[in-house]
Design a protein around this motif. Structure first.
Motif, PDB file in Angstrom:
ATOM      1  N   ILE A  72      48.879  34.646  30.639  1.00 53.20           N
ATOM      2  CA  ILE A  72      48.469  35.094  29.304  1.00 53.20           C
ATOM      3  C   ILE A  72      47.307  34.249  28.794  1.00 53.20           C
ATOM      4  O   ILE A  72      46.345  34.777  28.228  1.00 53.20           O
ATOM      5  N   ASP A  73      47.377  32.939  29.005  1.00 54.78           N
ATOM      6  CA  ASP A  73      46.291  32.057  28.571  1.00 54.78           C
ATOM      7  C   ASP A  73      44.977  32.435  29.257  1.00 54.78           C
ATOM      8  O   ASP A  73      43.920  32.474  28.617  1.00 54.78           O
ATOM      9  N   LYS A  74      45.043  32.728  30.559  1.00 53.13           N
ATOM     10  CA  LYS A  74      43.835  33.135  31.293  1.00 53.13           C
ATOM     11  C   LYS A  74      43.284  34.452  30.765  1.00 53.13           C
ATOM     12  O   LYS A  74      42.073  34.628  30.626  1.00 53.13           O
ATOM     13  N   LEU A  75      44.172  35.395  30.494  1.00 49.86           N
ATOM     14  CA  LEU A  75      43.733  36.692  29.978  1.00 49.86           C
ATOM     15  C   LEU A  75      43.085  36.543  28.598  1.00 49.86           C
ATOM     16  O   LEU A  75      42.036  37.133  28.333  1.00 49.86           O
ATOM     17  N   GLN A  76      43.691  35.736  27.737  1.00 48.58           N
ATOM     18  CA  GLN A  76      43.113  35.528  26.405  1.00 48.58           C
ATOM     19  C   GLN A  76      41.767  34.824  26.491  1.00 48.58           C
ATOM     20  O   GLN A  76      40.839  35.180  25.769  1.00 48.58           O
ATOM     21  N   ALA A  77      41.649  33.848  27.382  1.00 47.81           N
ATOM     22  CA  ALA A  77      40.383  33.138  27.553  1.00 47.81           C
ATOM     23  C   ALA A  77      39.293  34.043  28.113  1.00 47.81           C
ATOM     24  O   ALA A  77      38.106  33.769  27.946  1.00 47.81           O
ATOM     25  N   SER A  78      39.697  35.135  28.765  1.00 47.11           N
ATOM     26  CA  SER A  78      38.731  36.079  29.346  1.00 47.11           C
ATOM     27  C   SER A  78      38.402  37.232  28.406  1.00 47.11           C
ATOM     28  O   SER A  78      37.814  38.225  28.831  1.00 47.11           O
ATOM     29  N   GLY A  79      38.817  37.125  27.144  1.00 52.01           N
ATOM     30  CA  GLY A  79      38.484  38.166  26.174  1.00 52.01           C
ATOM     31  C   GLY A  79      39.492  39.295  26.069  1.00 52.01           C
ATOM     32  O   GLY A  79      39.208  40.331  25.460  1.00 52.01           O
ATOM     33  N   LEU A  80      40.667  39.114  26.645  1.00 49.80           N
ATOM     34  CA  LEU A  80      41.684  40.156  26.585  1.00 49.80           C
ATOM     35  C   LEU A  80      42.758  39.872  25.538  1.00 49.80           C
ATOM     36  O   LEU A  80      43.885  40.361  25.634  1.00 49.80           O
ATOM     37  N   GLY A  81      42.386  39.120  24.514  1.00 54.27           N
ATOM     38  CA  GLY A  81      43.316  38.776  23.434  1.00 54.27           C
ATOM     39  C   GLY A  81      43.961  39.981  22.762  1.00 54.27           C
ATOM     40  O   GLY A  81      45.178  39.969  22.531  1.00 54.27           O
ATOM     41  N   PRO A  82      43.192  41.029  22.425  1.00 53.73           N
ATOM     42  CA  PRO A  82      43.824  42.188  21.771  1.00 53.73           C
ATOM     43  C   PRO A  82      44.904  42.848  22.635  1.00 53.73           C
ATOM     44  O   PRO A  82      45.951  43.254  22.120  1.00 53.73           O
ATOM     45  N   GLN A  83      44.659  42.940  23.939  1.00 56.29           N
ATOM     46  CA  GLN A  83      45.660  43.522  24.826  1.00 56.29           C
ATOM     47  C   GLN A  83      46.918  42.651  24.851  1.00 56.29           C
ATOM     48  O   GLN A  83      48.032  43.144  24.693  1.00 56.29           O
ATOM     49  N   VAL A  84      46.732  41.344  25.047  1.00 50.92           N
ATOM     50  CA  VAL A  84      47.865  40.425  25.112  1.00 50.92           C
ATOM     51  C   VAL A  84      48.650  40.459  23.804  1.00 50.92           C
ATOM     52  O   VAL A  84      49.886  40.509  23.818  1.00 50.92           O
ATOM     53  N   THR A  85      47.956  40.459  22.676  1.00 51.21           N
ATOM     54  CA  THR A  85      48.622  40.510  21.372  1.00 51.21           C
ATOM     55  C   THR A  85      49.474  41.773  21.252  1.00 51.21           C
ATOM     56  O   THR A  85      50.587  41.726  20.729  1.00 51.21           O
ATOM     57  N   SER A  86      48.959  42.897  21.757  1.00 50.46           N
ATOM     58  CA  SER A  86      49.730  44.145  21.688  1.00 50.46           C
ATOM     59  C   SER A  86      50.982  44.075  22.564  1.00 50.46           C
ATOM     60  O   SER A  86      52.015  44.645  22.220  1.00 50.46           O
ATOM     61  N   TRP A  87      50.908  43.374  23.681  1.00 50.31           N
ATOM     62  CA  TRP A  87      52.072  43.255  24.561  1.00 50.31           C
ATOM     63  C   TRP A  87      53.135  42.362  23.940  1.00 50.31           C
ATOM     64  O   TRP A  87      54.322  42.579  24.132  1.00 50.31           O
ATOM     65  N   LEU A  88      52.687  41.333  23.201  1.00 46.94           N
ATOM     66  CA  LEU A  88      53.619  40.419  22.555  1.00 46.94           C
ATOM     67  C   LEU A  88      54.260  41.048  21.320  1.00 46.94           C
ATOM     68  O   LEU A  88      55.380  40.711  20.959  1.00 46.94           O
ATOM     69  N   GLY A  89      53.544  41.948  20.678  1.00 41.50           N
ATOM     70  CA  GLY A  89      54.034  42.570  19.452  1.00 41.50           C
ATOM     71  C   GLY A  89      55.012  43.693  19.718  1.00 41.50           C
ATOM     72  O   GLY A  89      55.372  44.000  20.853  1.00 41.50           O
ATOM     73  N   ASN A  90      55.423  44.337  18.633  1.00 46.97           N
ATOM     74  CA  ASN A  90      56.416  45.400  18.722  1.00 46.97           C
ATOM     75  C   ASN A  90      55.809  46.787  18.878  1.00 46.97           C
ATOM     76  O   ASN A  90      56.533  47.740  19.108  1.00 46.97           O
ATOM     77  N   GLY A  91      54.505  46.926  18.744  1.00 46.74           N
ATOM     78  CA  GLY A  91      53.876  48.238  18.820  1.00 46.74           C
ATOM     79  C   GLY A  91      53.587  48.663  20.243  1.00 46.74           C
ATOM     80  O   GLY A  91      54.121  48.121  21.218  1.00 46.74           O
ATOM     81  N   GLU A  92      52.701  49.629  20.343  1.00 50.60           N
ATOM     82  CA  GLU A  92      52.307  50.159  21.646  1.00 50.60           C
ATOM     83  C   GLU A  92      51.510  49.116  22.425  1.00 50.60           C
ATOM     84  O   GLU A  92      50.709  48.380  21.858  1.00 50.60           O
ATOM     85  N   ASN A  93      51.741  49.061  23.735  1.00 46.51           N
ATOM     86  CA  ASN A  93      51.013  48.140  24.604  1.00 46.51           C
ATOM     87  C   ASN A  93      49.650  48.722  24.953  1.00 46.51           C
ATOM     88  O   ASN A  93      49.565  49.821  25.486  1.00 46.51           O
TER      89      ASN A  93
END
Length: 149
Positions: A72-93
């Motif tokens: 997750i840290d690698k993905l966020q550092a690569s600009g994929l923060g919105p995707q990771v945030t959606s996976w951690l949250g309760n909404g749609e991935n």
């Protein structure tokens, strides 16, 4: 074998078992469809079981890559923060592409995951694309990953 294709007396010299309400040819078609439906249901059940087990297998495979948090840290550092945030949250991935995953993880990590998962390296990115969002989602029911020990 002679088959009469039309009419109420459609018969074959080796007739199919009588099924009320269908002619010889329509019964063949319905039997084929029920066979295909049964096969599809059986395969779907097996594939469903494999898909249900995929997030757990993925989490185990990621242990050598810093665990789920490390990925997750690698993905966020690569600009994929919105995707990771959606996976951690309760909404749609939100989806992630194979090329985004490859850029974030790097070839060496992809090779390590292939070995851990027991699948060819060229299939790892498609596997991750399909199963990583669910694995993160299932591992974070409260919106955050549990701390690793």
């Amino acid at each position: 074998m002679e088959i009469e294709l039309d009419g109420p007396g459609a018969q074959a010299s080796n007739p199919a078992p009588a099924t009320p309400g269908c002619s010889f040819l329509s019964c063949i078609g319905s039997n084929e469809m029920s066979l295909f439906d049964n096969l599809k249901d059986a395969l779907g059940g097996l594939l469903g079981q494999a898909a249900d087990q995929a997030p757990g297998a993925l989490t185990q495979a990621l242990a050598g890559a810093g665990g789920l948090q490390g990925v997750i840290d690698k993905l966020q550092a690569s600009g994929l923060g919105p995707q990771v945030t959606s996976w951690l949250g309760n909404g749609e991935n939100l989806p992630v592409s194979a090329s985004q995953l490859e850029a974030a993880l790097g070839n060496e990590q992809v090779q390590q995951l292939a070995t851990s998962l027991g699948i060819p390296a060229d299939k790892v990115l498609a596997f991750l694309q399909q199963h990583l969002p669910t694995a993160v989602d299932q591992a974070s029911p409260t919106g955050t990953l549990p701390p690793t020990s």
